[in-house]
Design a protein around this motif. Structure first.
Motif, PDB file in Angstrom:
ATOM      1  N   SER A 227       0.859  -1.178   0.000  1.00 60.62           N
ATOM      2  CA  SER A 227       0.000   0.000   0.000  1.00 60.62           C
ATOM      3  C   SER A 227       0.900   1.233   0.000  1.00 60.62           C
ATOM      4  N   ASP A 228       0.966   1.928  -1.130  1.00 60.03           N
ATOM      5  CA  ASP A 228       1.831   3.112  -1.270  1.00 60.03           C
ATOM      6  C   ASP A 228       3.217   2.844  -0.705  1.00 60.03           C
TER       7      ASP A 228
ATOM      8  N   SER B 299       2.133   1.293  -6.962  1.00 58.81           N
ATOM      9  CA  SER B 299       2.808   1.074  -5.677  1.00 58.81           C
ATOM     10  C   SER B 299       1.901   0.385  -4.660  1.00 58.81           C
ATOM     11  N   SER B 300       0.704  -0.016  -5.086  1.00 59.95           N
ATOM     12  CA  SER B 300      -0.219  -0.764  -4.227  1.00 59.95           C
ATOM     13  C   SER B 300      -0.702  -1.988  -4.987  1.00 59.95           C
TER      14      SER B 300
ATOM     15  N   ILE C 218       5.454   6.120  -1.907  1.00 64.01           N
ATOM     16  CA  ILE C 218       5.190   6.435  -3.312  1.00 64.01           C
ATOM     17  C   ILE C 218       3.695   6.256  -3.567  1.00 64.01           C
ATOM     18  N   LYS C 219       3.059   7.278  -4.078  1.00 64.63           N
ATOM     19  CA  LYS C 219       1.607   7.261  -4.264  1.00 64.63           C
ATOM     20  C   LYS C 219       1.222   6.378  -5.440  1.00 64.63           C
TER      21      LYS C 219
ATOM     22  N   ALA D 268       5.709   9.152  -9.923  1.00 64.26           N
ATOM     23  CA  ALA D 268       7.047   9.109  -9.336  1.00 64.26           C
ATOM     24  C   ALA D 268       8.024   8.334 -10.217  1.00 64.26           C
ATOM     25  N   PHE D 269       7.558   7.278 -10.899  1.00 63.69           N
ATOM     26  CA  PHE D 269       8.401   6.472 -11.776  1.00 63.69           C
ATOM     27  C   PHE D 269       8.057   6.680 -13.247  1.00 63.69           C
TER      28      PHE D 269
END
Length: 301
Positions: free
Chosen positions: A270-271, A288-289, A275-276, A281-282
């Motif tokens: 979960s995040d 990221s979840s 990172i949301k 971000a990438f």
């Protein structure tokens, strides 16, 4: 100010170690009852692993997973408790690996100094030890790639955690580690929230040949994080790309026999790493979840 804060932590660490080392009451437990002390132990595993869709990852990542070799180790010597591992990714440099053109190695190093020796008896029944706990994550890139205004996009993991830990006897699970840390980002030279971590190794079924099946895993959960421009200068919208909390839970079921083990692990995210999920971000839409799958063959030394 940030540098002075970190120096204060180092000074506190040195003073604490010195106090424990030279305090005549520091070995009230069996930490010094012989050579070696009776509670000393050490272990080492060689794990051949495959990770399927490990997070975080880009939504358009062309490859699903990667193989890696992991040297995992741990033990206890006097007042020092230690856990760690070194991972080497994409062993054959396959073009079909999601680790292609990414850092080759990663290391986790988690020393803890026992404080139980300061007391004849701990005040809580299920608590068997308390620690000054640290944790370090070091990537294969190794360098700090941030200054006051910019972070290089290829920067690698370089983080530390400082806090208090414990070993607790829990029903069914047996001994579990429980740690609460403050998170210091070594790349950005800033404190950024906290992390609570727990881990377990619980044999729950023994076969007639003496082999057994264990439920083993961990939870790492970060909270109280910040998402401002000073922490993420390359992000156009830190609120969209980063979270104030997040973490992961690893659930492994392993069959152990003599020096060998075979296992499967389900990891839930979960995040992760603050990172949301769905942010950039990438790159466009970072995942990221969710969940990933791990497969392991282990040889025990």
């Amino acid at each position: 100010m940030k540098s002075n804060c970190l120096k204060s932590y180092w000074l506190l660490s040195v003073c604490l170690i010195s106090f424990i080392a030279f305090n005549p009451f520091a070995f009230a437990t069996d930490d010094n009852d012989g050579i070696p002390p009776s509670n000393d132990f050490k272990w080492m595993n060689l794990n051949l692993m495959y990770a399927h869709k490990e997070l975080p990852r880009r939504d358009d990542e062309p490859n699903d997973g990667h193989d890696y070799l992991e040297l995992e180790f741990g033990g206890r010597s006097g007042i020092l408790d230690l856990y760690g591992y070194v991972d080497v990714f994409n062993l054959t440099n396959s073009d079909n690996s999601d680790k292609k053109d990414k850092p080759k190695m990663f290391m986790k190093f988690a020393p803890r100094l026992s404080l139980a020796g300061l007391f004849n008896n701990l005040p809580w029944g299920p608590v068997t030890d308390i620690y000054f706990s640290t944790l370090f994550n070091w990537g294969g890139g190794g360098a700090s790639n941030c200054n006051e205004t910019i972070c290089i996009e290829s920067e690698d993991a370089n983080s530390s955690f400082w806090g208090i830990g414990s070993d607790i006897q829990m029903p069914w699970f047996g001994k579990m580690g429980l740690n609460l840390y403050g998170f210091y980002d070594l790349n950005r030279k800033q404190w950024n929230g906290y992390q609570v971590s727990t881990s377990w190794f619980t044999p729950f079924y023994t076969l007639q040949n003496g082999s057994f099946i264990a439920y083993q895993g961990y939870i790492d959960y970060q909270f109280g994080g910040k998402r401002n421009k000073s922490l993420y200068p390359n992000s156009e919208n830190p609120d969209k790309d980063h979270s104030t909390s997040g973490g992961a839970m690893f659930n492994g079921v392993y069959w152990h026999y003599d020096k060998f083990a075979l296992g499967y692990g389900l990891k839930l995210y979960s995040d992760i790493y603050l990172i949301k999920d769905g942010g950039n971000a990438f790159g466009d839409k970072t995942n990221s979840s969710g969940a990933s799958h791990y497969f392991a063959i282990t040889y025990k030394f």
